[in-house]
Scaffold this motif. Structure first.
Motif, PDB file in Angstrom:
ATOM      1  N   VAL A 175      -1.805 -19.154  31.859  1.00 47.80           N
ATOM      2  CA  VAL A 175      -1.701 -20.588  32.135  1.00 47.80           C
ATOM      3  C   VAL A 175      -3.035 -21.082  32.709  1.00 47.80           C
ATOM      4  N   PHE A 176      -3.551 -22.144  32.086  1.00 49.88           N
ATOM      5  CA  PHE A 176      -4.805 -22.760  32.537  1.00 49.88           C
ATOM      6  C   PHE A 176      -4.572 -24.250  32.794  1.00 49.88           C
ATOM      7  N   GLY A 177      -5.419 -24.849  33.626  1.00 48.37           N
ATOM      8  CA  GLY A 177      -5.285 -26.255  33.970  1.00 48.37           C
ATOM      9  C   GLY A 177      -6.079 -27.149  33.028  1.00 48.37           C
ATOM     10  N   GLN A 178      -5.497 -28.294  32.700  1.00 44.24           N
ATOM     11  CA  GLN A 178      -6.226 -29.283  31.886  1.00 44.24           C
ATOM     12  C   GLN A 178      -7.365 -29.918  32.669  1.00 44.24           C
ATOM     13  N   LYS A 179      -7.337 -29.761  33.973  1.00 43.80           N
ATOM     14  CA  LYS A 179      -8.432 -30.241  34.825  1.00 43.80           C
ATOM     15  C   LYS A 179      -9.778 -29.746  34.285  1.00 43.80           C
ATOM     16  N   ASP A 180      -9.798 -28.498  33.818  1.00 41.91           N
ATOM     17  CA  ASP A 180     -11.013 -27.922  33.229  1.00 41.91           C
ATOM     18  C   ASP A 180     -10.831 -27.930  31.715  1.00 41.91           C
ATOM     19  N   TYR A 181     -10.942 -29.121  31.146  1.00 42.21           N
ATOM     20  CA  TYR A 181     -10.521 -29.382  29.767  1.00 42.21           C
ATOM     21  C   TYR A 181     -11.313 -28.548  28.761  1.00 42.21           C
ATOM     22  N   GLN A 182     -12.630 -28.554  28.942  1.00 43.64           N
ATOM     23  CA  GLN A 182     -13.484 -27.834  28.002  1.00 43.64           C
ATOM     24  C   GLN A 182     -13.275 -26.326  28.148  1.00 43.64           C
ATOM     25  N   GLN A 183     -13.106 -25.881  29.381  1.00 42.69           N
ATOM     26  CA  GLN A 183     -12.847 -24.454  29.637  1.00 42.69           C
ATOM     27  C   GLN A 183     -11.577 -24.003  28.906  1.00 42.69           C
ATOM     28  N   LEU A 184     -10.544 -24.829  28.998  1.00 44.76           N
ATOM     29  CA  LEU A 184      -9.287 -24.520  28.314  1.00 44.76           C
ATOM     30  C   LEU A 184      -9.519 -24.376  26.811  1.00 44.76           C
TER      31      LEU A 184
ATOM     32  N   ASN B 122      -1.539 -26.683  31.594  1.00 46.96           N
ATOM     33  CA  ASN B 122      -0.761 -27.433  32.597  1.00 46.96           C
ATOM     34  C   ASN B 122      -1.529 -28.697  32.977  1.00 46.96           C
ATOM     35  N   PRO B 123      -0.822 -29.825  33.143  1.00 49.65           N
ATOM     36  CA  PRO B 123      -1.520 -31.077  33.446  1.00 49.65           C
ATOM     37  C   PRO B 123      -2.229 -31.049  34.802  1.00 49.65           C
ATOM     38  N   THR B 124      -3.176 -31.940  34.960  1.00 48.95           N
ATOM     39  CA  THR B 124      -3.975 -32.021  36.191  1.00 48.95           C
ATOM     40  C   THR B 124      -3.133 -32.571  37.342  1.00 48.95           C
ATOM     41  N   GLU B 125      -3.132 -31.850  38.444  1.00 47.88           N
ATOM     42  CA  GLU B 125      -2.469 -32.342  39.661  1.00 47.88           C
ATOM     43  C   GLU B 125      -3.468 -33.194  40.432  1.00 47.88           C
ATOM     44  N   ARG B 126      -2.985 -34.338  40.927  1.00 53.26           N
ATOM     45  CA  ARG B 126      -3.870 -35.289  41.605  1.00 53.26           C
ATOM     46  C   ARG B 126      -3.371 -35.611  43.001  1.00 53.26           C
TER      47      ARG B 126
ATOM     48  N   LEU C 112      -7.435 -38.791  42.844  1.00 51.04           N
ATOM     49  CA  LEU C 112      -8.478 -37.750  42.792  1.00 51.04           C
ATOM     50  C   LEU C 112      -7.863 -36.441  42.301  1.00 51.04           C
ATOM     51  N   ALA C 113      -8.478 -35.832  41.286  1.00 47.91           N
ATOM     52  CA  ALA C 113      -8.003 -34.533  40.802  1.00 47.91           C
ATOM     53  C   ALA C 113      -8.192 -33.494  41.898  1.00 47.91           C
ATOM     54  N   LEU C 114      -7.151 -32.704  42.160  1.00 40.08           N
ATOM     55  CA  LEU C 114      -7.281 -31.662  43.185  1.00 40.08           C
ATOM     56  C   LEU C 114      -8.316 -30.642  42.729  1.00 40.08           C
TER      57      LEU C 114
ATOM     58  N   SER D 108     -21.087 -19.970  49.259  1.00 43.66           N
ATOM     59  CA  SER D 108     -20.315 -20.840  50.151  1.00 43.66           C
ATOM     60  C   SER D 108     -18.962 -21.223  49.579  1.00 43.66           C
ATOM     61  N   TYR D 109     -18.636 -20.729  48.370  1.00 44.05           N
ATOM     62  CA  TYR D 109     -17.358 -21.094  47.755  1.00 44.05           C
ATOM     63  C   TYR D 109     -16.232 -20.735  48.732  1.00 44.05           C
ATOM     64  N   PRO D 110     -15.289 -21.667  48.987  1.00 49.25           N
ATOM     65  CA  PRO D 110     -14.303 -21.423  50.053  1.00 49.25           C
ATOM     66  C   PRO D 110     -13.376 -20.250  49.747  1.00 49.25           C
TER      67      PRO D 110
ATOM     68  N   LEU E 130      -6.504 -21.900  47.141  1.00 51.09           N
ATOM     69  CA  LEU E 130      -5.480 -22.492  46.283  1.00 51.09           C
ATOM     70  C   LEU E 130      -4.971 -23.821  46.823  1.00 51.09           C
ATOM     71  N   HIS E 131      -4.758 -24.743  45.884  1.00 51.32           N
ATOM     72  CA  HIS E 131      -4.186 -26.052  46.212  1.00 51.32           C
ATOM     73  C   HIS E 131      -2.982 -26.277  45.302  1.00 51.32           C
ATOM     74  N   ASP E 132      -2.396 -27.461  45.369  1.00 48.23           N
ATOM     75  CA  ASP E 132      -1.164 -27.707  44.606  1.00 48.23           C
ATOM     76  C   ASP E 132      -1.372 -27.598  43.092  1.00 48.23           C
ATOM     77  N   GLY E 133      -2.591 -27.800  42.612  1.00 43.44           N
ATOM     78  CA  GLY E 133      -2.867 -27.637  41.178  1.00 43.44           C
ATOM     79  C   GLY E 133      -2.671 -26.187  40.759  1.00 43.44           C
ATOM     80  N   HIS E 134      -3.242 -25.265  41.541  1.00 46.60           N
ATOM     81  CA  HIS E 134      -3.047 -23.840  41.241  1.00 46.60           C
ATOM     82  C   HIS E 134      -1.570 -23.458  41.338  1.00 46.60           C
ATOM     83  N   ILE E 135      -0.913 -23.989  42.349  1.00 47.64           N
ATOM     84  CA  ILE E 135       0.494 -23.606  42.579  1.00 47.64           C
ATOM     85  C   ILE E 135       1.376 -24.135  41.445  1.00 47.64           C
TER      86      ILE E 135
ATOM     87  N   VAL F 223      -1.995 -16.234  35.788  1.00 52.62           N
ATOM     88  CA  VAL F 223      -2.755 -17.398  36.260  1.00 52.62           C
ATOM     89  C   VAL F 223      -4.047 -16.903  36.923  1.00 52.62           C
ATOM     90  N   PRO F 224      -5.177 -16.992  36.211  1.00 52.57           N
ATOM     91  CA  PRO F 224      -6.444 -16.612  36.853  1.00 52.57           C
ATOM     92  C   PRO F 224      -6.968 -17.741  37.742  1.00 52.57           C
ATOM     93  N   THR F 225      -7.427 -17.404  38.936  1.00 51.06           N
ATOM     94  CA  THR F 225      -7.987 -18.412  39.853  1.00 51.06           C
ATOM     95  C   THR F 225      -9.186 -17.830  40.599  1.00 51.06           C
TER      96      THR F 225
HETATM   97  P1  AMP Z   1     -10.311 -22.351  39.708  1.00 54.14           P
HETATM   98  O1  AMP Z   1      -9.715 -21.631  40.875  1.00 54.14           O
HETATM   99  O2  AMP Z   1     -10.988 -23.629  40.061  1.00 54.14           O
HETATM  100  O3  AMP Z   1     -11.120 -21.451  38.816  1.00 54.14           O
HETATM  101  O4  AMP Z   1      -9.062 -22.814  38.811  1.00 54.14           O
HETATM  102  C1  AMP Z   1      -8.095 -21.897  38.386  1.00 54.14           C
HETATM  103  C2  AMP Z   1      -7.180 -22.580  37.418  1.00 54.14           C
HETATM  104  O5  AMP Z   1      -6.551 -23.688  38.076  1.00 54.14           O
HETATM  105  C3  AMP Z   1      -7.882 -23.155  36.190  1.00 54.14           C
HETATM  106  O6  AMP Z   1      -7.060 -22.942  35.041  1.00 54.14           O
HETATM  107  C4  AMP Z   1      -7.996 -24.617  36.528  1.00 54.14           C
HETATM  108  O7  AMP Z   1      -8.075 -25.453  35.389  1.00 54.14           O
HETATM  109  C5  AMP Z   1      -6.713 -24.841  37.281  1.00 54.14           C
HETATM  110  N1  AMP Z   1      -6.795 -26.047  38.122  1.00 54.14           N
HETATM  111  C6  AMP Z   1      -7.761 -26.347  39.026  1.00 54.14           C
HETATM  112  N2  AMP Z   1      -7.534 -27.556  39.570  1.00 54.14           N
HETATM  113  C7  AMP Z   1      -6.409 -28.038  38.988  1.00 54.14           C
HETATM  114  C8  AMP Z   1      -5.670 -29.250  39.106  1.00 54.14           C
HETATM  115  N3  AMP Z   1      -6.037 -30.222  39.943  1.00 54.14           N
HETATM  116  N4  AMP Z   1      -4.559 -29.399  38.340  1.00 54.14           N
HETATM  117  C9  AMP Z   1      -4.181 -28.431  37.476  1.00 54.14           C
HETATM  118  N5  AMP Z   1      -4.836 -27.266  37.324  1.00 54.14           N
HETATM  119  C10 AMP Z   1      -5.940 -27.072  38.052  1.00 54.14           C
END
Ligand code: AMP
Length: 282
Positions: free
Chosen positions: A146-155, A174-178, A183-185, A66-68, A29-34, A23-25
């Protein structure tokens, strides 16, 4: 959880272990990453995460500095989710010299939507993902990422890259966590003031409304699409947003849909200084 910073330490730790599920991030981290991490734990033999804020995918005026960065909390959350190896390269580990070789993604896919408003973004993403894959999967006959659908085009871009370079890596979406209000996380939600946070849900609502209108248009969608998108955009802008795009596309290649195509609605808009993106398959 092993924490490693250099590629050589990563390879030493992963060498005797099995098939990585990665899982690259960029951290914070929020619940979407987890949720991605938990999926990796279910799917793979060795759950691996990375935290790296990738300078290459930020434009000069964007929020790289400034990225957290929330290192201690991120480590705790990953360990609790079952991550076995955390790769947290420093800039000098991943970019010991200027990165002059880059991955140039297919412009048909990478120059539209996000790529139009963030030129070079997907080149930065592909280049770092390729470097991370080469660090994590070297010597392995197969793996999972594993990548998130939140970033649809990236996936989609990453999937095509993996396909074209015949990397032995299964890309899992993985589906988008909201948040409860829809609001998408996102790590960038932390930039929002209280009033902006209350308003932020309007982006996912605009996508839903546009999606419903697109479905209702049926076979007339190709003729009506631009007007529907313009109306959606005008409504969001009237609420104080600056919309980059709100668009109905076909899922297969993100181009303009024809009757019968499976659809996705994608959007990106700024609320104050914060740029948010979201999407909805309809
Ligand atoms: P980032 O840290 O923003 O680069 O995201 C790392 C990974 O987490 C990417 O595959 C994102 O698509 C995924 N991600 C970010 N936000 C969410 C979310 N709300 N739900 C699901 N996956 C997410």
């Amino acid at each position: 959880m092993h924490i490693v910073h250099s590629i050589s330490d990563l390879r030493a730790v992963l060498g005797p272990l099995g098939r990585p599920a990665f899982v690259p991030t960029m951290g914070n981290l929020h619940d979407g990453h987890i949720a991605l991490m938990r999926r990796a734990v279910q799917l793979g033999e060795v759950p691996v995460a990375s935290i790296f804020v990738n300078r290459l995918q930020f434009l000069p005026h964007e929020d790289f500095d400034s990225y957290p960065r929330t290192w201690d909390a991120d480590c705790e959350r990953l360990a609790a989710a079952g991550c076995q190896v955390l790769f947290a390269p420093r800039e000098r580990d991943l970019y010991p010299e200027p990165q002059t070789f880059k991955i140039l993604p297919d412009s048909q896919l990478a120059d539209l939507l996000e790529g139009e408003f963030r030129p070079g973004f997907f080149t930065g993403v592909c280049t770092v993902v390729m470097k991370l894959f080469s660090a994590v999967f070297a010597g392995k006959t197969s793996g999972i990422a594993v990548f998130g659908q939140k970033d649809y085009q990236q996936l989609m871009v990453v999937r095509r890259m993996v396909q074209q370079f015949t990397l032995p890596i299964d890309i899992v979406a993985n589906p988008t966590e909201r948040a409860p209000d829809g609001l998408a996380l996102s790590s960038r939600n932390g930039y929002l003031s209280a009033s902006e946070r209350a308003e932020a849900v309007a982006l996912s609502r605009a996508l839903r409304t546009l999606g419903e209108a697109a479905k209702a248009a049926g076979d007339a969608l190709p003729a009506q699409r631009e007007a529907l998108e313009q109306a959606a955009r005008a409504q969001l802008d009237a609420r104080g947003w600056q919309t980059d795009y709100l668009s109905v596309r076909r899922r297969s290649d993100l181009l303009a849909p024809k009757p019968g195509d499976a659809l996705v609605v994608l959007g990106a808009a700024r609320l104050g200084p914060t740029r948010l993106i979201d999407n909805l398959e309809i």
